[in-house]
Design an enzyme around this catalytic site. Structure first.
Site, mmCIF file in Angstrom:
data_model
loop_
_atom_site.group_PDB
_atom_site.id
_atom_site.type_symbol
_atom_site.label_atom_id
_atom_site.label_comp_id
_atom_site.label_asym_id
_atom_site.label_seq_id
_atom_site.Cartn_x
_atom_site.Cartn_y
_atom_site.Cartn_z
ATOM 1 N N THR A 107 28.991 31.683 42.561
ATOM 2 C CA THR A 107 30.135 32.549 42.272
ATOM 3 C C THR A 107 31.464 31.802 42.245
ATOM 4 O O THR A 107 31.659 30.827 42.981
ATOM 5 C CB THR A 107 30.220 33.668 43.333
ATOM 6 O OG1 THR A 107 31.497 34.294 43.250
ATOM 7 C CG2 THR A 107 30.043 33.149 44.752
ATOM 8 N N GLU A 132 33.950 32.903 43.611
ATOM 9 C CA GLU A 132 34.535 33.072 44.949
ATOM 10 C C GLU A 132 34.493 31.766 45.741
ATOM 11 O O GLU A 132 35.244 31.590 46.692
ATOM 12 C CB GLU A 132 33.770 34.146 45.722
ATOM 13 C CG GLU A 132 34.187 35.557 45.397
ATOM 14 C CD GLU A 132 35.567 35.908 45.911
ATOM 15 O OE1 GLU A 132 35.800 35.790 47.117
ATOM 16 O OE2 GLU A 132 36.416 36.285 45.100
ATOM 17 N N TYR A 188 31.397 36.235 52.673
ATOM 18 C CA TYR A 188 30.548 36.230 51.465
ATOM 19 C C TYR A 188 30.601 34.856 50.802
ATOM 20 O O TYR A 188 29.554 34.260 50.487
ATOM 21 C CB TYR A 188 31.042 37.313 50.497
ATOM 22 C CG TYR A 188 30.482 37.196 49.094
ATOM 23 C CD1 TYR A 188 29.194 37.621 48.785
ATOM 24 C CD2 TYR A 188 31.260 36.669 48.057
ATOM 25 C CE1 TYR A 188 28.684 37.524 47.497
ATOM 26 C CE2 TYR A 188 30.764 36.573 46.764
ATOM 27 C CZ TYR A 188 29.470 36.992 46.491
ATOM 28 O OH TYR A 188 28.975 36.891 45.215
ATOM 29 N N LYS A 221 27.695 32.028 50.288
ATOM 30 C CA LYS A 221 27.340 31.553 48.941
ATOM 31 C C LYS A 221 27.550 30.032 48.808
ATOM 32 O O LYS A 221 26.921 29.390 47.975
ATOM 33 C CB LYS A 221 28.161 32.301 47.888
ATOM 34 C CG LYS A 221 27.701 33.738 47.659
ATOM 35 C CD LYS A 221 26.439 33.798 46.794
ATOM 36 C CE LYS A 221 26.089 35.202 46.356
ATOM 37 N NZ LYS A 221 24.930 35.254 45.459
HETATM 38 P P1 NAP Z 1 24.925 43.980 42.771
HETATM 39 O O1 NAP Z 1 25.059 44.970 41.663
HETATM 40 O O2 NAP Z 1 25.602 44.245 44.068
HETATM 41 O O3 NAP Z 1 23.347 43.800 43.036
HETATM 42 C C1 NAP Z 1 22.881 43.135 44.167
HETATM 43 C C2 NAP Z 1 21.380 43.297 44.235
HETATM 44 O O4 NAP Z 1 20.902 42.636 45.411
HETATM 45 C C3 NAP Z 1 20.899 44.748 44.318
HETATM 46 O O5 NAP Z 1 19.690 44.860 43.620
HETATM 47 C C4 NAP Z 1 20.648 44.912 45.816
HETATM 48 O O6 NAP Z 1 19.727 45.929 46.132
HETATM 49 C C5 NAP Z 1 20.080 43.549 46.132
HETATM 50 N N1 NAP Z 1 20.107 43.213 47.539
HETATM 51 C C6 NAP Z 1 21.155 43.211 48.386
HETATM 52 N N2 NAP Z 1 20.787 42.810 49.608
HETATM 53 C C7 NAP Z 1 19.450 42.573 49.543
HETATM 54 C C8 NAP Z 1 18.481 42.149 50.480
HETATM 55 N N3 NAP Z 1 18.784 41.887 51.748
HETATM 56 N N4 NAP Z 1 17.205 41.994 50.056
HETATM 57 C C9 NAP Z 1 16.858 42.267 48.773
HETATM 58 N N5 NAP Z 1 17.729 42.673 47.848
HETATM 59 C C10 NAP Z 1 19.024 42.820 48.224
HETATM 60 O O7 NAP Z 1 25.387 42.539 42.301
HETATM 61 P P2 NAP Z 1 25.553 41.944 40.821
HETATM 62 O O8 NAP Z 1 26.950 42.195 40.377
HETATM 63 O O9 NAP Z 1 24.422 42.367 39.998
HETATM 64 O O10 NAP Z 1 25.468 40.383 41.125
HETATM 65 C C11 NAP Z 1 24.213 39.703 41.120
HETATM 66 C C12 NAP Z 1 24.345 38.425 41.911
HETATM 67 O O11 NAP Z 1 25.354 37.598 41.324
HETATM 68 C C13 NAP Z 1 24.740 38.588 43.359
HETATM 69 O O12 NAP Z 1 24.105 37.558 44.079
HETATM 70 C C14 NAP Z 1 26.241 38.357 43.370
HETATM 71 O O13 NAP Z 1 26.657 37.901 44.628
HETATM 72 C C15 NAP Z 1 26.358 37.292 42.302
HETATM 73 N N6 NAP Z 1 27.618 37.246 41.550
HETATM 74 C C16 NAP Z 1 28.112 38.376 40.976
HETATM 75 C C17 NAP Z 1 29.263 38.292 40.211
HETATM 76 C C18 NAP Z 1 29.835 39.508 39.541
HETATM 77 O O14 NAP Z 1 31.019 39.462 39.154
HETATM 78 N N7 NAP Z 1 29.068 40.549 39.329
HETATM 79 C C19 NAP Z 1 29.910 37.055 40.034
HETATM 80 C C20 NAP Z 1 29.342 35.919 40.624
HETATM 81 C C21 NAP Z 1 28.189 36.017 41.358
HETATM 82 P P3 NAP Z 1 20.174 47.479 46.230
HETATM 83 O O15 NAP Z 1 20.249 47.966 44.791
HETATM 84 O O16 NAP Z 1 19.069 48.092 46.990
HETATM 85 O O17 NAP Z 1 21.502 47.507 46.893
HETATM 86 O O1 G4F Z 2 36.251 43.816 42.192
HETATM 87 P P1 G4F Z 2 36.365 43.055 43.463
HETATM 88 O O2 G4F Z 2 35.895 43.733 44.707
HETATM 89 O O3 G4F Z 2 35.652 41.678 43.217
HETATM 90 P P2 G4F Z 2 35.757 40.238 43.919
HETATM 91 O O4 G4F Z 2 36.237 40.331 45.311
HETATM 92 O O5 G4F Z 2 36.524 39.356 42.996
HETATM 93 O O6 G4F Z 2 34.231 39.820 43.964
HETATM 94 C C1 G4F Z 2 33.367 40.028 42.842
HETATM 95 O O7 G4F Z 2 33.405 38.898 42.011
HETATM 96 C C2 G4F Z 2 32.909 37.696 42.604
HETATM 97 C C3 G4F Z 2 33.052 36.584 41.551
HETATM 98 O O8 G4F Z 2 34.337 36.039 41.624
HETATM 99 C C4 G4F Z 2 31.465 37.911 43.005
HETATM 100 F F1 G4F Z 2 30.955 36.771 43.544
HETATM 101 C C5 G4F Z 2 31.373 39.042 44.003
HETATM 102 O O9 G4F Z 2 29.999 39.290 44.303
HETATM 103 C C6 G4F Z 2 31.963 40.302 43.374
HETATM 104 O O10 G4F Z 2 31.132 40.685 42.297
HETATM 105 O O11 G4F Z 2 37.905 42.678 43.722
HETATM 106 C C7 G4F Z 2 38.668 41.973 42.753
HETATM 107 C C8 G4F Z 2 40.130 41.922 43.192
HETATM 108 C C9 G4F Z 2 40.351 41.406 44.612
HETATM 109 O O12 G4F Z 2 41.454 40.550 44.598
HETATM 110 C C10 G4F Z 2 40.702 42.667 45.411
HETATM 111 O O13 G4F Z 2 41.549 42.438 46.528
HETATM 112 O O14 G4F Z 2 40.635 43.261 43.177
HETATM 113 C C11 G4F Z 2 41.418 43.464 44.341
HETATM 114 N N1 G4F Z 2 41.479 44.895 44.598
HETATM 115 C C12 G4F Z 2 42.626 45.635 44.588
HETATM 116 N N2 G4F Z 2 42.367 46.905 44.912
HETATM 117 C C13 G4F Z 2 40.469 45.709 44.930
HETATM 118 C C14 G4F Z 2 41.016 46.977 45.122
HETATM 119 N N3 G4F Z 2 39.142 45.466 45.052
HETATM 120 C C15 G4F Z 2 38.342 46.521 45.379
HETATM 121 N N4 G4F Z 2 37.004 46.320 45.475
HETATM 122 N N5 G4F Z 2 38.836 47.782 45.605
HETATM 123 C C16 G4F Z 2 40.180 48.064 45.493
HETATM 124 O O15 G4F Z 2 40.613 49.186 45.699
#
Ligand code: NAP
Ligand code: G4F
Length: 384
Positions: free
Chosen positions: A134, A136, A158, A162
């Site tokens: 990520t 992050e 987190y 990671k």
């Molecule tokens: P997500 O929608 O939160 O999905 C996470 C998945 O992991 C869900 O299927 C969840 O199951 C499962 N999970 C959580 N804890 C678990 C555990 N202990 N054992 C087995 N399964 C578990 O996340 P996503 O946005 O698809 O992201 C996929 C991956 O990419 C994650 O590793 C995230 O950290 C990483 N990532 C995401 C982003 C982003 O912007 N989306 C960016 C960089 C990296 P449930 O459905 O049961 O909750």
């Molecule tokens: O949407 P966010 O919660 O995503 P964040 O923290 O960037 O993390 C996501 O992206 C990562 C990749 O860079 C992944 F690894 C991670 O698993 C996840 O998918 O927040 C984005 C930004 C932050 O700066 C937060 O402080 O939005 C700001 N924010 C402002 N108001 C808020 C809010 N975030 C959330 N969730 N809720 C608010 O009300």
């Protein structure tokens, strides 16, 4: 030729759902790890579900958890996957401050469990591994834009979990010659995005406010900047990474960064509503300046226009410090040159197209909610 077999951990999540669908279309047999839950947690993949009694299934789910080594080892041994996409994680940055130990276990040690299972099962030459790393990791950014060589500085439990997962993946690659790669993915969103991440929280609120189901939405830090792409594009990068002859680590991003404030304005403008902000810090608020009748009628519906127009001047966005993080990541913007040149990958959605996809989807979802409130019955399909 026999079909390729993939195992996706986190198959019920946003990326897992898109990736499963993509791989099935490519002719894979997809196995997915799902957690036991007291409520159904398979909404995002229900359209892919096949009855266990069907012969020739191409989608098979297994109960499991990233915190259970024996379970993971048994499943990987049974499935003998050609490719593992390790997407499972407690993925919410703010929540990781509340559950740091669990996050370290699932996101950090969970990755080790997958790698070690592959090694113990003598699958190191057969099974390729994708690790969901990520942006992050860059946290308190040391360079703008961030690329594969930019030093990491994680800013949350987190991100620290990671960080371990990233390096243990590199270590297993170097120590055991495994085809194990990190995709350093910047934020990616979609209509399937979890409802508590900022983009989806905003697009859902815009839909509800436009339909007069909600007065106002409370947000956290409006000034942080994110590089947002569409999840549909990003799962293709995961696939490409595992098709390379050599394992490697790649930044996947759009190269454009935007504040939360501007994303909110963009989302309202998708329904023809102009929102401006005034004040600062906790006192900052967003209010309705004007409505474009034609756009509003086309996207939300003519019937809702008269009631909405009475709200011009009203405050629709407030700030609640409860959403601030103890340590914030202020700016993320990725340099995707390596992915473009080596993988031939590039994003197809810009932020406007992503925002439109999410807002229009959420208007449909909220219209169903309104319909249900009036005695209708539930039909949910995230992929409509
Ligand atoms: P997500 O929608 O939160 O999905 C996470 C998945 O992991 C869900 O299927 C969840 O199951 C499962 N999970 C959580 N804890 C678990 C555990 N202990 N054992 C087995 N399964 C578990 O996340 P996503 O946005 O698809 O992201 C996929 C991956 O990419 C994650 O590793 C995230 O950290 C990483 N990532 C995401 C982003 C982003 O912007 N989306 C960016 C960089 C990296 P449930 O459905 O049961 O909750
Ligand atoms: O949407 P966010 O919660 O995503 P964040 O923290 O960037 O993390 C996501 O992206 C990562 C990749 O860079 C992944 F690894 C991670 O698993 C996840 O998918 O927040 C984005 C930004 C932050 O700066 C937060 O402080 O939005 C700001 N924010 C402002 N108001 C808020 C809010 N975030 C959330 N969730 N809720 C608010 O009300």
């Amino acid at each position: 030729m026999s079909k390729k077999v993939a195992l996706i951990t986190g198959v019920t999540g946003q990326d897992g759902a898109y990736l499963a669908e993509y791989l099935i279309k490519k002719g894979y047999i997809v196995h997915g790890l799902k957690r036991r839950s007291s409520l159904f947690n398979t909404d995002r993949i229900d359209h892919l579900y096949q009855d266990p009694h069907d012969e020739n299934r191409n989608m098979i789910l297994h109960y499991g958890d990233m915190t259970d080594s024996m379970n993971l080892t048994r499943i990987i041994g049974d499935v003998q996957p050609d490719e593992i996409y390790n997407l499972a994680a407690m993925s919410h940055v703010k929540v990781s401050f509340d559950t740091p130990e669990y996050t370290a276990n699932a996101d950090g040690i969970g990755t080790l469990r997958v790698l070690e299972a592959v090694r113990l099962l003598n699958l190191t030459q057969k099974t390729r591994i994708y690790q969901a790393s990520t942006s992050e990791l860059y946290g308190l950014v040391q360079e703008i834009p961030q690329k594969e060589t930019t030093p990491f500085y994680p800013r949350s439990p987190y991100a620290v979990a990671k960080l371990y997962a990233y390096w243990i993946t590199v270590n297993y690659r170097e120590a055991y010659g495994m085809h194990a790669s990190n995709g350093i993915l910047f934020n990616h969103e979609s209509p399937l995005r979890g409802e508590t991440f900022v983009t989806r929280k905003v697009t859902r609120a815009v839909a509800r406010i436009a339909l007069n189901l909600q007065e106002k939405v409370y947000m956290g830090n409006l000034s942080s900047k994110r590089d947002w792409g569409h999840a549909k594009d990003y799962i293709k990068a995961m696939y490409l990474i595992l098709q390379q002859d050599e394992p490697d680590d790649y930044v996947i991003s759009t190269g454009v960064t935007t504040t939360i404030r501007d994303f909110i304005k963009m989302s309202f403008s998708e329904v023809g509503v102009e929102v401006e902000f005034r004040g600062s810090d906790e006192k900052e608020e967003g209010y309705i300046v004007s409505v474009n009748d034609e756009v509003f009628a086309k996207t939300v519906g003519e019937a809702h226009l008269p009631a909405f127009k009475k709200r011009i001047g009203n405050v629709v966005v407030g700030v609640d410090p409860a959403y601030f993080r103890p340590t914030e990541v202020d700016i993320l913007i990725g340099d995707n040159t390596k992915a473009r040149t080596k993988l031939g990958w590039e994003p197809t959605y810009d932020l406007k197209a992503l925002c439109q996809d999410m807002v229009l989807h959420d208007i449909e979802v909220m219209k169903r909610e309104e319909f249900l409130k009036n005695g209708g019955y539930r039909i949910m399909n995230y992929f409509e």
